[in-house]
Design a protein around this motif. Sequence first.
Motif, PDB file in Angstrom:
ATOM      1  N   GLU A 190       0.829  -1.210   0.000  1.00 14.03           N
ATOM      2  CA  GLU A 190       0.000   0.000   0.000  1.00 14.03           C
ATOM      3  C   GLU A 190       0.862   1.257   0.000  1.00 14.03           C
ATOM      4  O   GLU A 190       0.590   2.214  -0.739  1.00 14.03           O
ATOM      5  CB  GLU A 190      -0.883   0.032   1.243  1.00 14.03           C
ATOM      6  CG  GLU A 190      -2.034  -0.947   1.247  1.00 14.03           C
ATOM      7  CD  GLU A 190      -2.730  -0.949   2.592  1.00 14.03           C
ATOM      8  OE1 GLU A 190      -3.566  -0.056   2.824  1.00 14.03           O
ATOM      9  OE2 GLU A 190      -2.421  -1.838   3.409  1.00 14.03           O
ATOM     10  N   MET A 191       1.893   1.270   0.833  1.00 16.48           N
ATOM     11  CA  MET A 191       2.747   2.446   0.945  1.00 16.48           C
ATOM     12  C   MET A 191       3.471   2.720  -0.366  1.00 16.48           C
ATOM     13  O   MET A 191       3.617   3.873  -0.787  1.00 16.48           O
ATOM     14  CB  MET A 191       3.746   2.266   2.098  1.00 16.48           C
ATOM     15  CG  MET A 191       3.078   2.204   3.459  1.00 16.48           C
ATOM     16  SD  MET A 191       4.191   1.691   4.795  1.00 16.48           S
ATOM     17  CE  MET A 191       5.177   3.164   5.001  1.00 16.48           C
ATOM     18  N   ILE A 192       3.909   1.661  -1.039  1.00 15.00           N
ATOM     19  CA  ILE A 192       4.592   1.839  -2.324  1.00 15.00           C
ATOM     20  C   ILE A 192       3.609   2.317  -3.390  1.00 15.00           C
ATOM     21  O   ILE A 192       3.926   3.195  -4.207  1.00 15.00           O
ATOM     22  CB  ILE A 192       5.289   0.529  -2.736  1.00 15.00           C
ATOM     23  CG1 ILE A 192       6.480   0.263  -1.803  1.00 15.00           C
ATOM     24  CG2 ILE A 192       5.744   0.583  -4.196  1.00 15.00           C
ATOM     25  CD1 ILE A 192       7.152  -1.074  -2.007  1.00 15.00           C
ATOM     26  N   ALA A 193       2.400   1.760  -3.386  1.00 19.17           N
ATOM     27  CA  ALA A 193       1.381   2.200  -4.346  1.00 19.17           C
ATOM     28  C   ALA A 193       1.064   3.684  -4.145  1.00 19.17           C
ATOM     29  O   ALA A 193       0.933   4.445  -5.120  1.00 19.17           O
ATOM     30  CB  ALA A 193       0.124   1.353  -4.202  1.00 19.17           C
ATOM     31  N   GLU A 194       0.954   4.103  -2.889  1.00 18.03           N
ATOM     32  CA  GLU A 194       0.669   5.515  -2.604  1.00 18.03           C
ATOM     33  C   GLU A 194       1.827   6.414  -3.013  1.00 18.03           C
ATOM     34  O   GLU A 194       1.621   7.546  -3.464  1.00 18.03           O
ATOM     35  CB  GLU A 194       0.369   5.684  -1.115  1.00 18.03           C
ATOM     36  CG  GLU A 194      -0.992   5.116  -0.718  1.00 18.03           C
ATOM     37  CD  GLU A 194      -1.152   4.939   0.772  1.00 18.03           C
ATOM     38  OE1 GLU A 194      -0.189   5.262   1.509  1.00 18.03           O
ATOM     39  OE2 GLU A 194      -2.213   4.461   1.206  1.00 18.03           O
ATOM     40  N   GLU A 199      -3.710   8.163  -6.633  1.00 15.04           N
ATOM     41  CA  GLU A 199      -5.012   7.918  -7.250  1.00 15.04           C
ATOM     42  C   GLU A 199      -5.272   6.425  -7.389  1.00 15.04           C
ATOM     43  O   GLU A 199      -6.370   5.937  -7.096  1.00 15.04           O
ATOM     44  CB  GLU A 199      -5.071   8.604  -8.625  1.00 15.04           C
ATOM     45  CG  GLU A 199      -6.455   8.669  -9.233  1.00 15.04           C
ATOM     46  CD  GLU A 199      -7.402   9.579  -8.463  1.00 15.04           C
ATOM     47  OE1 GLU A 199      -8.620   9.323  -8.544  1.00 15.04           O
ATOM     48  OE2 GLU A 199      -6.931  10.501  -7.768  1.00 15.04           O
ATOM     49  N   PHE A 200      -4.269   5.672  -7.840  1.00 16.74           N
ATOM     50  CA  PHE A 200      -4.367   4.213  -7.957  1.00 16.74           C
ATOM     51  C   PHE A 200      -4.634   3.593  -6.593  1.00 16.74           C
ATOM     52  O   PHE A 200      -5.466   2.698  -6.449  1.00 16.74           O
ATOM     53  CB  PHE A 200      -3.073   3.655  -8.549  1.00 16.74           C
ATOM     54  CG  PHE A 200      -3.008   2.151  -8.616  1.00 16.74           C
ATOM     55  CD1 PHE A 200      -3.427   1.475  -9.750  1.00 16.74           C
ATOM     56  CD2 PHE A 200      -2.497   1.411  -7.550  1.00 16.74           C
ATOM     57  CE1 PHE A 200      -3.367   0.080  -9.819  1.00 16.74           C
ATOM     58  CE2 PHE A 200      -2.431   0.025  -7.610  1.00 16.74           C
ATOM     59  CZ  PHE A 200      -2.864  -0.641  -8.751  1.00 16.74           C
ATOM     60  N   ALA A 201      -3.924   4.074  -5.580  1.00 22.15           N
ATOM     61  CA  ALA A 201      -3.982   3.473  -4.247  1.00 22.15           C
ATOM     62  C   ALA A 201      -5.280   3.758  -3.511  1.00 22.15           C
ATOM     63  O   ALA A 201      -5.571   3.113  -2.501  1.00 22.15           O
ATOM     64  CB  ALA A 201      -2.793   3.954  -3.412  1.00 22.15           C
ATOM     65  N   LYS A 202      -6.087   4.716  -4.003  1.00 25.43           N
ATOM     66  CA  LYS A 202      -7.366   5.009  -3.343  1.00 25.43           C
ATOM     67  C   LYS A 202      -8.277   3.787  -3.306  1.00 25.43           C
ATOM     68  O   LYS A 202      -9.037   3.587  -2.362  1.00 25.43           O
ATOM     69  CB  LYS A 202      -8.076   6.164  -4.061  1.00 25.43           C
ATOM     70  CG  LYS A 202      -7.577   7.543  -3.689  1.00 25.43           C
ATOM     71  CD  LYS A 202      -8.385   8.603  -4.435  1.00 25.43           C
ATOM     72  CE  LYS A 202      -7.851  10.000  -4.138  1.00 25.43           C
ATOM     73  NZ  LYS A 202      -8.600  11.021  -4.921  1.00 25.43           N
ATOM     74  N   ASN A 203      -8.212   3.003  -4.366  1.00 20.03           N
ATOM     75  CA  ASN A 203      -9.036   1.792  -4.436  1.00 20.03           C
ATOM     76  C   ASN A 203      -8.205   0.609  -3.968  1.00 20.03           C
ATOM     77  O   ASN A 203      -7.280   0.170  -4.668  1.00 20.03           O
ATOM     78  CB  ASN A 203      -9.528   1.567  -5.869  1.00 20.03           C
ATOM     79  CG  ASN A 203     -10.525   0.417  -5.962  1.00 20.03           C
ATOM     80  OD1 ASN A 203     -10.644  -0.399  -5.040  1.00 20.03           O
ATOM     81  ND2 ASN A 203     -11.228   0.339  -7.070  1.00 20.03           N
ATOM     82  N   LYS A 204      -8.505   0.105  -2.796  1.00 20.30           N
ATOM     83  CA  LYS A 204      -7.712  -0.982  -2.224  1.00 20.30           C
ATOM     84  C   LYS A 204      -7.782  -2.237  -3.086  1.00 20.30           C
ATOM     85  O   LYS A 204      -6.850  -3.057  -3.087  1.00 20.30           O
ATOM     86  CB  LYS A 204      -8.186  -1.300  -0.801  1.00 20.30           C
ATOM     87  CG  LYS A 204      -8.096  -0.121   0.160  1.00 20.30           C
ATOM     88  CD  LYS A 204      -6.714   0.501   0.211  1.00 20.30           C
ATOM     89  CE  LYS A 204      -6.644   1.651   1.205  1.00 20.30           C
ATOM     90  NZ  LYS A 204      -5.359   2.403   1.108  1.00 20.30           N
TER      91      LYS A 204
END
Length: 433
Positions: A190-194, A199-204
């Motif tokens: 999650e931290m890397i996606a954020e 924007e991508f990381a908003k949707n788990k």
Amino acid sequence: MDNPSLKLQEIMGTYYPNFLEIYVNTDKAVVLHKLSKKELGTFFHEWIHFIQDITTSFGCYNAYVYFESFLSLGKKAMEEKDGISGSVSLDNSTNVFTNRYLLNNGWGSVANFPFSAITQCVNQSIRVPQYLVTDPSITEIPQCLVTTDAGKTFQFGALHIMESMASLCQRVLFPESEGSHPIHPYHIAEMIAELYSPEFAKNKLNIIALCDVSLMCSVPGAQFVSYLARIRNKEVPLPVCPEDIYDYYLKNHNYLPSYSEICEKTRHHFKGVLKDPKAFAAYRTWIDNAYDVAWDLRNNHPYFILDLLKCNNLLDAYSSFSNLFFKLGTPLLRNNQNEYNKYPLNASNKSWDVEFMQPIKHIGNMLVGGKRSCALKEWCRKSEEELVKQGCSEGMPCHVDERCDMNPSLRSLDKIRCPLGFVWYALGIPLMK
């Protein structure tokens, strides 16, 4: 043969890769409708690891490497005609060390230091040590290096992706579990996606889908980051829905052929340990069923993980979870009293299947580490007590005795063999001295 890095902390629960065993920290039998909501959430987390184990390329490769080592140990032990005097040593003639190196690179490393943020995450190429190069086309491999706000680094890999994915899946269906997992390794993906695309990381579900497809690759961490880098560089559009991530990979980087290949190799190794088609019929049927179901899921139902997360009630008899749960059968289920149970594929069949992974695990530890005392003694004692209660004559169950501590391989000579003795006998390897 135990790899401590492949075991997760036994606080709430653990899944043991390769050995088809789930542990849940409860004093109740691991029967789903009897578990509390918290315990059921833990079970689901560990069950996702089981799904990762059999339905992803990395999970299959992990098992393949283990059994390649196990089978090589068996062959080496055969050379000691007068008996095995200590631990059995291997060389790299069957690529055992090379495969372990490649696996560990894909696995990543443990960050055994505190940190609260990731400041940088980049892919890089590293050279394979010359003594491990057995394929001239594989002299360099990718890895993903993460820098933290503590000024220290670790390698991002399958460890973090598997745990992040299982934790996210648990939180989707059991939102009350939010906050129950530490940053490392449960929030790293999650931290890397954020870091790459808030924007991508908003949707788990996007992160879960990317974790899942990344595990279809040999270096999951580098694959995870390369996709996010393409999004950041606008080479790939943001997915409209998480299914788009599967569609992108299947269209542009189709993982099915390589998965099919490693899936079949792993199936062959599982069955190759216990070859007798009659004595181990139930075990071999369980393995065949598991990998048949796994292939069907990946080939015909690519979004099955996302479908699982649409269950309003995990225990609903008609949910996608229940359907898959009973179609697969379960790993061996263990509670904190060391009591075991399982949901069998066929309720009328009382034969062992996944239980055989326990003696296999302990024989591997004996061969590679020279361990003597059998770790299954308590299991045998409880089994004997239960059989006697059921009216079995005292001469029928195998009795725990001093050989179980001094030299368990001698149990393979008994007329009525214990589980470890039976598997040792079936393997045909020499006795330990």
